[in-house]
Design a protein around this motif. Structure first.
Motif, PDB file in Angstrom:
ATOM      1  N   PRO A 521     -16.894  72.295  -2.341  1.00  0.00           N
ATOM      2  CA  PRO A 521     -16.207  72.269  -3.636  1.00  0.00           C
ATOM      3  C   PRO A 521     -16.841  71.314  -4.636  1.00  0.00           C
ATOM      4  O   PRO A 521     -16.851  71.582  -5.840  1.00  0.00           O
ATOM      5  CB  PRO A 521     -14.781  71.836  -3.270  1.00  0.00           C
ATOM      6  N   LEU A 522     -17.408  70.205  -4.131  1.00  0.00           N
ATOM      7  CA  LEU A 522     -18.086  69.287  -5.031  1.00  0.00           C
ATOM      8  C   LEU A 522     -19.306  69.959  -5.660  1.00  0.00           C
ATOM      9  O   LEU A 522     -19.585  69.788  -6.853  1.00  0.00           O
ATOM     10  CB  LEU A 522     -18.509  68.033  -4.271  1.00  0.00           C
ATOM     11  N   GLY A 523     -20.025  70.740  -4.855  1.00  0.00           N
ATOM     12  CA  GLY A 523     -21.159  71.485  -5.393  1.00  0.00           C
ATOM     13  C   GLY A 523     -20.728  72.522  -6.412  1.00  0.00           C
ATOM     14  O   GLY A 523     -21.344  72.662  -7.478  1.00  0.00           O
ATOM     15  N   LEU A 524     -19.650  73.267  -6.111  1.00  0.00           N
ATOM     16  CA  LEU A 524     -19.140  74.259  -7.064  1.00  0.00           C
ATOM     17  C   LEU A 524     -18.768  73.603  -8.386  1.00  0.00           C
ATOM     18  O   LEU A 524     -19.062  74.132  -9.464  1.00  0.00           O
ATOM     19  CB  LEU A 524     -17.917  74.958  -6.479  1.00  0.00           C
ATOM     20  N   LEU A 525     -18.124  72.451  -8.290  1.00  0.00           N
ATOM     21  CA  LEU A 525     -17.664  71.758  -9.496  1.00  0.00           C
ATOM     22  C   LEU A 525     -18.846  71.384 -10.389  1.00  0.00           C
ATOM     23  O   LEU A 525     -18.864  71.703 -11.588  1.00  0.00           O
ATOM     24  CB  LEU A 525     -16.872  70.518  -9.079  1.00  0.00           C
ATOM     25  N   HIS A 526     -19.836  70.713  -9.833  1.00  0.00           N
ATOM     26  CA  HIS A 526     -20.960  70.249 -10.648  1.00  0.00           C
ATOM     27  C   HIS A 526     -21.839  71.406 -11.131  1.00  0.00           C
ATOM     28  O   HIS A 526     -22.266  71.425 -12.292  1.00  0.00           O
ATOM     29  CB  HIS A 526     -21.802  69.249  -9.852  1.00  0.00           C
ATOM     30  N   VAL A 527     -22.114  72.355 -10.244  1.00  0.00           N
ATOM     31  CA  VAL A 527     -22.927  73.504 -10.658  1.00  0.00           C
ATOM     32  C   VAL A 527     -22.203  74.302 -11.732  1.00  0.00           C
ATOM     33  O   VAL A 527     -22.792  74.722 -12.730  1.00  0.00           O
ATOM     34  CB  VAL A 527     -23.261  74.383  -9.439  1.00  0.00           C
ATOM     35  N   LEU A 694     -18.372  82.062 -16.422  1.00  0.00           N
ATOM     36  CA  LEU A 694     -18.663  81.878 -14.999  1.00  0.00           C
ATOM     37  C   LEU A 694     -18.618  80.403 -14.620  1.00  0.00           C
ATOM     38  O   LEU A 694     -18.021  80.023 -13.597  1.00  0.00           O
ATOM     39  CB  LEU A 694     -20.038  82.469 -14.675  1.00  0.00           C
ATOM     40  N   GLY A 695     -19.245  79.559 -15.430  1.00  0.00           N
ATOM     41  CA  GLY A 695     -19.280  78.136 -15.119  1.00  0.00           C
ATOM     42  C   GLY A 695     -17.909  77.510 -15.120  1.00  0.00           C
ATOM     43  O   GLY A 695     -17.573  76.710 -14.228  1.00  0.00           O
ATOM     44  N   LEU A 696     -17.074  77.854 -16.102  1.00  0.00           N
ATOM     45  CA  LEU A 696     -15.716  77.320 -16.136  1.00  0.00           C
ATOM     46  C   LEU A 696     -14.926  77.745 -14.915  1.00  0.00           C
ATOM     47  O   LEU A 696     -14.151  76.960 -14.345  1.00  0.00           O
ATOM     48  CB  LEU A 696     -15.010  77.778 -17.411  1.00  0.00           C
ATOM     49  N   THR A 697     -15.123  78.989 -14.479  1.00  0.00           N
ATOM     50  CA  THR A 697     -14.424  79.469 -13.289  1.00  0.00           C
ATOM     51  C   THR A 697     -14.855  78.702 -12.048  1.00  0.00           C
ATOM     52  O   THR A 697     -14.025  78.253 -11.245  1.00  0.00           O
ATOM     53  CB  THR A 697     -14.685  80.975 -13.097  1.00  0.00           C
ATOM     54  N   LEU A 698     -16.167  78.538 -11.871  1.00  0.00           N
ATOM     55  CA  LEU A 698     -16.669  77.813 -10.704  1.00  0.00           C
ATOM     56  C   LEU A 698     -16.206  76.360 -10.706  1.00  0.00           C
ATOM     57  O   LEU A 698     -15.791  75.824  -9.667  1.00  0.00           O
ATOM     58  CB  LEU A 698     -18.198  77.873 -10.667  1.00  0.00           C
ATOM     59  N   ALA A 699     -16.282  75.703 -11.867  1.00  0.00           N
ATOM     60  CA  ALA A 699     -15.865  74.300 -11.945  1.00  0.00           C
ATOM     61  C   ALA A 699     -14.385  74.147 -11.635  1.00  0.00           C
ATOM     62  O   ALA A 699     -13.978  73.216 -10.926  1.00  0.00           O
ATOM     63  CB  ALA A 699     -16.189  73.741 -13.333  1.00  0.00           C
ATOM     64  N   LEU A 704     -10.042  72.490  -8.101  1.00  0.00           N
ATOM     65  CA  LEU A 704      -8.767  72.756  -7.430  1.00  0.00           C
ATOM     66  C   LEU A 704      -8.912  72.656  -5.917  1.00  0.00           C
ATOM     67  O   LEU A 704      -8.001  72.176  -5.221  1.00  0.00           O
ATOM     68  CB  LEU A 704      -8.258  74.148  -7.824  1.00  0.00           C
ATOM     69  N   TRP A 705     -10.036  73.105  -5.395  1.00  0.00           N
ATOM     70  CA  TRP A 705     -10.301  72.984  -3.960  1.00  0.00           C
ATOM     71  C   TRP A 705     -10.262  71.513  -3.543  1.00  0.00           C
ATOM     72  O   TRP A 705      -9.633  71.152  -2.550  1.00  0.00           O
ATOM     73  CB  TRP A 705     -11.662  73.604  -3.671  1.00  0.00           C
TER      74      TRP A 705
END
Length: 719
Positions: A521-527, A694-699, A704-705
């Motif tokens: 989740p940390l990777g998803l947030l930053h990417v 896409l980026g807003l969704t991933l972040a 939330l994770w």
């Protein structure tokens, strides 16, 4: 037991207030008294907060039922709803937060509920966690959301109707997410004050999830607001540095600063005060943001019209800051002797924390400067009024003073703000990328940082992707065009951060399965954050634009980029739809459009033009309508609560497209006016805007994770 008690109180309160709305003042006074008791006395604190929460949630449910059943005898329902079946039920429900009274009632309910958690363990006589929500309950009591509608209003009309700009499904998502994020942010004030005073050697375990949830919900709320703005002529773009947008952005940055320093926090370590200070600053900035939303000193498209509670919000922000200074003075010698070896990686995190804090404070400073300039009557520079000269030549003589006043009113200087924010953005990207790669290999981190630094220097001197691809075919200020090399460098640094974080998160999840629930989740947030940054900046810098004046039913009209379009039909009706405006004059005009695209063939869709005024009075000429579509300040000036213009939108991976069709001239012609049956058409193409969504969704998913996972202890170094 307190939770069950609160549910019972909520149910009984909802039934009572639905039957007898006049009892609302008394029950809200009881809720305020209970919250104040919890803040000033420790005995039965949990029970008092449970009572207050039950009363507030019951009042919310009752107000929702009153809106759904058109009980216009209640003033709030008369103002924000519409009698009859014209307004859909979900929009009637969304009006629960359509006005200041309902918004603050929902915020107070959120805040009191959060304060009730763990209340029994807080044994100090004064409890900041309860006093802050109590202040908002008192404001709600003062607003009197259940007051009766004056007889003169009811004699005037059955109800006022909904602001047409709010008649969107996004009302169900944007506002409540922002309010929930505000509540979680405000809940950080109490632990921050405790930590600044030195009474908390470790950061409270419950405060970290609150901060993560606040950041995640605020990101989601901002994202839904961007989608909404993209569909409305009041904006037409995803971001404009509107004063309220800027204030929310400052909260978002201060939360980010707090989260980057909270992992492993201990009182007495180097820069230990930054963590509670940024948490408290985020809470104070939240109160300031609500004050800005309710004050008409600055020009803004976010405003509760007629709201006068801004002094209360500014007072809360000031009290929080004063309390923070007092607690910091009280704890100035706490743990000063503690020895702790600070690693280079920890200093990198702290540099990131400082970078976010400076960005947030710089944004807040621009709001303060705009307020001061407006208060002092400082003339607004001409370069911040790009369409004024065009409009002045077309304005009627009697209108010119109003137009001059509207364009003279200050708002945030987004150009200056963006110019200065790019440097800390670059710093955060470079430091963040090095930080994550160093956890894989110190040599690789050092070598990659040197390479990216040299690449950024080359881009700053010669330009990069945006500077090379920019061709002047869209709408972009020359002040931003001059900054494109700096924007390119910031994007390069952000890409470095995204790649480094992705590499580390995959490596950590693969080699240590226990870390997957944190690393991924940390990777998803930053990417995701970097992808959103890339999408927003690329789409804005490289946008394409063309304007046309066409006849209804005319043949295909060519547009730049290989596009062609035509307006094939127009349907006009005066059926009431729940929006503001008298039913005998308000109209809706739905234009049928076809768009021939190079890659997707012929697309068919509709555009909406709605006005609460008569059709002929609503027409102001093609030049003025084009300015309205392109310049959100003029759109704000020309706006009416019953007027909207929505485009046809097509989204794809390579670009997002808007086709704006203003049919006011055609409608006026159909209704006997002197105009010909023409329509103003504006085509805008925004390349790679899909990266923003896409980026807003991933972040948001990553945030939330992290927010919902079980705490993993102090080993976490960032969030």
């Amino acid at each position: 037991m307190p939770e069950r008690f609160a549910l019972i109180v909520a149910a009984l309160t909802a039934l009572l207030l639905y039957a007898l709305p006049g009892a609302g003042d008394a029950l809200l006074a009881l809720a305020a008294a209970a919250a104040l008791h919890a803040g000033l006395r420790a005995p039965r604190r949990a029970q008092a907060l449970a009572l207050s929460a039950g009363l507030l949630w019951g009042a919310l449910c009752a107000l929702a039922l009153l809106l759904l059943t058109d009980r216009t005898g209640v003033r709030y329902v008369w103002i924000y709803s519409y009698s009859g079946s014209a307004l859909p039920a979900h929009l009637k429900l969304a009006n629960l937060w359509g006005g200041d009274e309902g918004t603050l009632l929902l915020l107070a309910a959120f805040c009191v509920t959060l304060a009730a958690r763990g209340a029994a363990a807080r044994t100090a006589r004064l409890d900041a966690a309860s006093l802050l929500p109590a202040a908002y309950v008192l404001i709600v009591l003062w607003l009197r959301p259940f007051a009766a509608t004056p007889a003169a209003w009811l004699a005037q009309s059955a109800s006022q109707g909904m602001n047409a700009h709010l008649m969107k499904v996004w009302m169900l998502l944007h506002a409540p997410l922002i309010l929930a994020a505000y509540a979680w942010t405000l809940s950080l004030a109490a632990p921050a004050l405790q930590a600044l005073a030195g009474a908390a050697p470790r950061w409270p375990a419950g405060a970290l999830p609150h901060a993560r949830r606040a950041w995640a919900l605020l990101t989601a709320g901002i994202g839904f607001g961007m989608v909404w703005a993209f569909e409305d002529a009041m904006y037409g773009q995803v971001w404009h540095w509107d004063p309220v947008q800027t204030a929310v952005f400052a909260v978002w940055c201060l939360l980010g600063a707090h989260l980057h320093g909270v992992g492993g926090w201990r009182a007495g370590r180097a820069m230990w005060r930054w963590v509670p200070a940024t948490a408290l600053a985020a809470a104070a900035m939240t109160a300031l943001a609500m004050g800005v939303t309710r004050n008409d000193l600055l020009a803004s498209s976010h405003r509760y019209v007629g709201a006068d509670t801004w002094p209360a919000h500014l007072s809360i922000a000031a009290l929080l800051l004063i309390a923070g200074v007092a607690m910091a003075w009280r704890g100035r010698r706490v743990a000063a002797h503690v020895a702790h070896r600070t690693s280079v990686a920890t200093w990198a995190l702290r540099a990131t924390q400082v970078g976010f804090a400076l960005i947030g404070l710089w944004a807040a400073g621009h709001i303060a400067w705009a307020c001061f300039a407006q208060w002092q009557g400082t003339p607004r520079p001409d370069d911040l009024r790009p369409f004024f000269e065009t409009l002045r030549s077309w304005a009627r003589g009697s209108e010119l003073p109003l137009l001059r006043t509207a364009f003279a009113q200050w708002d945030v200087d987004g150009y200056a703000l963006a110019r200065h924010l790019l440097w800390p953005m670059m710093l955060i990207g470079l430091v963040g990328g090095w930080f994550f790669l160093r956890r894989l290999s110190a040599r690789m981190a050092a070598a990659s940082l040197l390479i990216v630094l040299l690449a950024c220097a080359a881009v700053l001197l010669q330009g990069g992707l945006l500077a090379e691809r920019y061709a002047g075919g869209g709408v972009l200020s020359q002040q931003i065009v001059a900054l494109l090399p700096r924007v390119d460098a910031a994007l390069l640094a952000g890409g470095y951060l995204a790649l480094a974080c992705a590499a580390w998160s995959v490596h950590a999840a693969w080699h240590a399965r226990r870390s997957a629930g944190y690393a991924l989740p940390l990777g998803l947030l930053h990417v995701g954050a970097v992808i959103a940054l890339w999408g927003g900046l690329v789409a804005t810098a490289l946008n394409g634009y063309s304007q046309h004046l066409v006849g209804l039913g005319a043949d295909w009209q060519a547009a730049p980029g290989g596009y062609a379009f035509r307006v094939t039909g127009l349907a006009v009706d005066r059926a009431p739809d729940g929006g503001r405006g008298p039913a005998d004059s308000a109209f809706r005009a739905v234009a049928e459009v076809e768009l021939d695209t190079p890659a997707h063939g012929v697309l068919r869709g509709q555009t909406l033009y709605r006005d609460g005024r008569s059709a002929i009075a609503g027409y102001a000429g093609p030049v003025r309508q084009i300015c309205e579509i392109l310049d959100y300040r003029y759109a704000r000036y020309a706006d009416r609560p019953g007027y909207v213009l929505h485009p046809f939108i097509d989204r794809s991976w390579s670009r997002d497209l808007q086709l704006w069709v203003s049919t006011s001239a055609a409608v006026a012609a159909l209704e006997g006016g002197p105009q010909t049956a023409q329509a103003v058409v504006v085509l805008r193409v925004l390349p790679f805007a899909s990266l923003l969504w896409l980026g807003l969704t991933l972040a948001t998913v990553g945030a939330l994770w992290l927010a919902l996972r079980a705490p993993a202890g102090s080993r976490e170094v960032t969030a």
